[in-house]
Design a protein around this motif. Structure first.
Motif, PDB file in Angstrom:
ATOM      1  N   UNK A  94       0.813  -1.225   0.000  1.00  0.00           N
ATOM      2  CA  UNK A  94       0.000   0.000   0.000  1.00  0.00           C
ATOM      3  C   UNK A  94       0.840   1.265   0.000  1.00  0.00           C
ATOM      4  N   UNK A  95       1.945   1.256   0.723  1.00  0.00           N
ATOM      5  CA  UNK A  95       2.794   2.447   0.774  1.00  0.00           C
ATOM      6  C   UNK A  95       3.358   2.789  -0.597  1.00  0.00           C
ATOM      7  N   UNK A  96       3.773   1.773  -1.348  1.00  0.00           N
ATOM      8  CA  UNK A  96       4.345   2.005  -2.670  1.00  0.00           C
ATOM      9  C   UNK A  96       3.346   2.728  -3.566  1.00  0.00           C
ATOM     10  N   UNK A  97       2.073   2.308  -3.521  1.00  0.00           N
ATOM     11  CA  UNK A  97       1.060   2.951  -4.340  1.00  0.00           C
ATOM     12  C   UNK A  97       0.757   4.365  -3.863  1.00  0.00           C
ATOM     13  N   UNK A  98       0.672   4.559  -2.565  1.00  0.00           N
ATOM     14  CA  UNK A  98       0.396   5.891  -2.031  1.00  0.00           C
ATOM     15  C   UNK A  98       1.533   6.863  -2.330  1.00  0.00           C
ATOM     16  N   UNK A  99       2.768   6.369  -2.269  1.00  0.00           N
ATOM     17  CA  UNK A  99       3.929   7.217  -2.535  1.00  0.00           C
ATOM     18  C   UNK A  99       3.857   7.820  -3.928  1.00  0.00           C
ATOM     19  N   UNK A 100       3.356   7.038  -4.887  1.00  0.00           N
ATOM     20  CA  UNK A 100       3.252   7.516  -6.261  1.00  0.00           C
ATOM     21  C   UNK A 100       2.251   8.657  -6.391  1.00  0.00           C
ATOM     22  N   UNK A 101       1.251   8.692  -5.511  1.00  0.00           N
ATOM     23  CA  UNK A 101       0.188   9.687  -5.601  1.00  0.00           C
ATOM     24  C   UNK A 101       0.441  10.918  -4.746  1.00  0.00           C
ATOM     25  N   UNK A 110      16.560   6.880  10.501  1.00  0.00           N
ATOM     26  CA  UNK A 110      17.408   6.788  11.684  1.00  0.00           C
ATOM     27  C   UNK A 110      18.800   6.229  11.405  1.00  0.00           C
ATOM     28  N   UNK A 111      18.904   5.191  10.568  1.00  0.00           N
ATOM     29  CA  UNK A 111      20.239   4.619  10.338  1.00  0.00           C
ATOM     30  C   UNK A 111      20.479   4.154   8.907  1.00  0.00           C
ATOM     31  N   UNK A 112      19.500   4.337   8.022  1.00  0.00           N
ATOM     32  CA  UNK A 112      19.657   3.978   6.620  1.00  0.00           C
ATOM     33  C   UNK A 112      19.120   5.112   5.753  1.00  0.00           C
ATOM     34  N   UNK A 113      19.656   5.246   4.552  1.00  0.00           N
ATOM     35  CA  UNK A 113      19.203   6.275   3.622  1.00  0.00           C
ATOM     36  C   UNK A 113      17.802   5.916   3.119  1.00  0.00           C
ATOM     37  N   UNK A 114      16.952   6.908   2.997  1.00  0.00           N
ATOM     38  CA  UNK A 114      15.591   6.735   2.479  1.00  0.00           C
ATOM     39  C   UNK A 114      15.604   5.958   1.165  1.00  0.00           C
ATOM     40  N   UNK A 115      14.721   4.953   1.044  1.00  0.00           N
ATOM     41  CA  UNK A 115      14.713   4.071  -0.115  1.00  0.00           C
ATOM     42  C   UNK A 115      14.536   4.771  -1.442  1.00  0.00           C
ATOM     43  N   UNK A 116      13.790   5.875  -1.452  1.00  0.00           N
ATOM     44  CA  UNK A 116      13.522   6.570  -2.698  1.00  0.00           C
ATOM     45  C   UNK A 116      14.704   7.314  -3.287  1.00  0.00           C
ATOM     46  N   UNK A 149      11.227   3.510  -7.791  1.00  0.00           N
ATOM     47  CA  UNK A 149      10.815   4.497  -6.789  1.00  0.00           C
ATOM     48  C   UNK A 149      11.675   5.749  -6.884  1.00  0.00           C
ATOM     49  N   UNK A 150      12.939   5.564  -7.148  1.00  0.00           N
ATOM     50  CA  UNK A 150      13.856   6.706  -7.246  1.00  0.00           C
ATOM     51  C   UNK A 150      13.466   7.638  -8.387  1.00  0.00           C
ATOM     52  N   UNK A 151      12.935   7.075  -9.489  1.00  0.00           N
ATOM     53  CA  UNK A 151      12.559   7.886 -10.641  1.00  0.00           C
ATOM     54  C   UNK A 151      11.463   8.886 -10.308  1.00  0.00           C
ATOM     55  N   UNK A 152      10.700   8.602  -9.262  1.00  0.00           N
ATOM     56  CA  UNK A 152       9.626   9.498  -8.845  1.00  0.00           C
ATOM     57  C   UNK A 152      10.152  10.901  -8.573  1.00  0.00           C
ATOM     58  N   UNK A 153      11.395  10.987  -8.088  1.00  0.00           N
ATOM     59  CA  UNK A 153      11.965  12.278  -7.717  1.00  0.00           C
ATOM     60  C   UNK A 153      12.830  12.876  -8.823  1.00  0.00           C
ATOM     61  N   UNK A 154      12.832  12.216  -9.982  1.00  0.00           N
ATOM     62  CA  UNK A 154      13.651  12.688 -11.093  1.00  0.00           C
ATOM     63  C   UNK A 154      12.819  13.019 -12.325  1.00  0.00           C
ATOM     64  N   UNK A 155      11.471  12.962 -12.200  1.00  0.00           N
ATOM     65  CA  UNK A 155      10.633  13.271 -13.355  1.00  0.00           C
ATOM     66  C   UNK A 155      10.322  14.760 -13.428  1.00  0.00           C
ATOM     67  N   UNK A 195      12.901  20.633  -5.667  1.00  0.00           N
ATOM     68  CA  UNK A 195      11.809  20.032  -4.900  1.00  0.00           C
ATOM     69  C   UNK A 195      12.302  19.223  -3.701  1.00  0.00           C
ATOM     70  N   UNK A 196      13.612  19.231  -3.446  1.00  0.00           N
ATOM     71  CA  UNK A 196      14.175  18.390  -2.389  1.00  0.00           C
ATOM     72  C   UNK A 196      14.848  19.243  -1.319  1.00  0.00           C
ATOM     73  N   UNK A 197      14.574  18.910  -0.060  1.00  0.00           N
ATOM     74  CA  UNK A 197      15.270  19.509   1.079  1.00  0.00           C
ATOM     75  C   UNK A 197      15.872  18.388   1.909  1.00  0.00           C
ATOM     76  N   UNK A 198      17.144  18.474   2.197  1.00  0.00           N
ATOM     77  CA  UNK A 198      17.845  17.462   2.989  1.00  0.00           C
ATOM     78  C   UNK A 198      18.434  18.113   4.233  1.00  0.00           C
ATOM     79  N   UNK A 199      18.104  17.563   5.380  1.00  0.00           N
ATOM     80  CA  UNK A 199      18.685  18.018   6.641  1.00  0.00           C
ATOM     81  C   UNK A 199      19.246  16.821   7.393  1.00  0.00           C
ATOM     82  N   UNK A 200      20.344  17.035   8.095  1.00  0.00           N
ATOM     83  CA  UNK A 200      20.970  15.987   8.892  1.00  0.00           C
ATOM     84  C   UNK A 200      20.773  16.307  10.370  1.00  0.00           C
ATOM     85  N   UNK A 201      20.326  15.307  11.120  1.00  0.00           N
ATOM     86  CA  UNK A 201      20.203  15.433  12.567  1.00  0.00           C
ATOM     87  C   UNK A 201      21.526  14.963  13.166  1.00  0.00           C
TER      88      UNK A 201
END
Length: 277
Positions: A94-101, A110-116, A149-155, A195-201
């Motif tokens: 369900x998350x994969x489909x919602x992410x597209x919309x 917390x300890x891994x880079x976001x999958x997208x 999923x990564x292509x979503x942020x490159x279109x 369209x991207x903002x990256x912050x490090x905690x």
């Protein structure tokens, strides 16, 4: 035009169909032998045979090659995407489909880079470690899906993406120094996208407001939001206003405690430099 959103309650995993049987049926209708299809797609005759028998999960490259060889548009590529969504655990499809919309994605890692925004080699290292019983073909197919999923942020019309990354996600050595260096380089590059903002905690910020990773998805049609939370191999999509509101408050506090985008980029580049020593 706003992308149509599926409601959470409507997002049940699609029932899998036999990809291999469909490939065989169309191949035979076109009068092609397995070796012909192998040549056309860049794979061996044996690989085609295994796909048709359903003994391996095909790659996205193979599916797209079938569409070119058969003249079927993107029929097989889309079928493989649906099958791979089902190949995810039920709680992730369900998350994969919602992410597209979504029109906006806010993620705390917390300890891994976001999958997208993962690179291919970083994703492969994670999947090989987390799912060691998969065959190389299965791992490759799942990596292909993550790259989709990564292509979503490159279109041309990407969603707004706001990432808050714990410093540990930059320093965890996934796949070795070379893999991490490339991953951090990619992260630094996408931080420059409009369209991207990256912050490090940073570690220096002390105890984080949230202990577990989570993602907030916001939708343009009805201005609603959902929360995706995952832990111990189980994840849920939650549309409860109370839970979503709590997560939004946590994300606001995380952003406040995090370094600025410019400071975050400097830290990413500094850690990337450490991987070259």
């Amino acid at each position: 035009m706003a992308r149509k959103r599926n409601r959470v309650s409507d997002l049940n995993p699609v029932a899998p169909t036999s990809f291999g049987e469909d490939v065989k049926r169309v191949r035979q209708a076109r009068g092609l032998l397995q070796k012909h299809l192998g040549t056309a797609t860049g794979y061996s005759e044996g690989y085609v045979s295994k796909v048709e028998k359903g003994t391996i999960t095909p790659s996205m490259k193979f599916a797209k090659g079938c569409d070119v060889a058969f003249g079927t548009g993107d029929l097989f590529a889309e079928q493989l995407r649906r099958l791979m969504d089902v190949d995810h655990p039920d709680w992730f499809a369900p998350f994969v489909e919602l992410e597209k919309a979504a029109s906006e994605i806010c993620d705390y890692s917390t300890n891994l880079i976001f999958g997208g925004v993962q690179t291919r080699e970083y994703a492969r290292a994670l999947l090989r470690s987390g799912q060691p019983l998969d065959t190389p073909e299965q791992t490759a197919a799942k990596v292909d899906l993550r790259m989709e999923r990564r292509k979503l942020h490159e279109n041309d019309r990407p969603p707004l993406l706001w990432l808050v990354l714990d410093e540990s996600s930059l320093r965890r050595r996934v796949g070795g120094d070379a893999v991490m260096r490339d991953q951090l380089r990619h992260l630094a590059a996408i931080a420059d996208y409009p369209a991207v903002t990256v912050q490090v905690l940073p570690f220096a910020s002390g105890a984080p407001p949230a202990e577990s990773p989570f993602t907030l998805l916001k939708f343009p049609d009805d201005h609603s939001s959902v929360l995706y939370s995952e832990g111990q191999g189980i994840g849920r999509v939650i549309d409860s206003p109370e839970h979503v509101g709590t997560a939004q408050n946590l994300f606001d506090r995380l952003r406040a405690d995090a370094l600025s985008p410019a400071q975050s980029l400097s830290l990413i580049q500094s850690v990337m430099g450490e991987r070259t020593r």
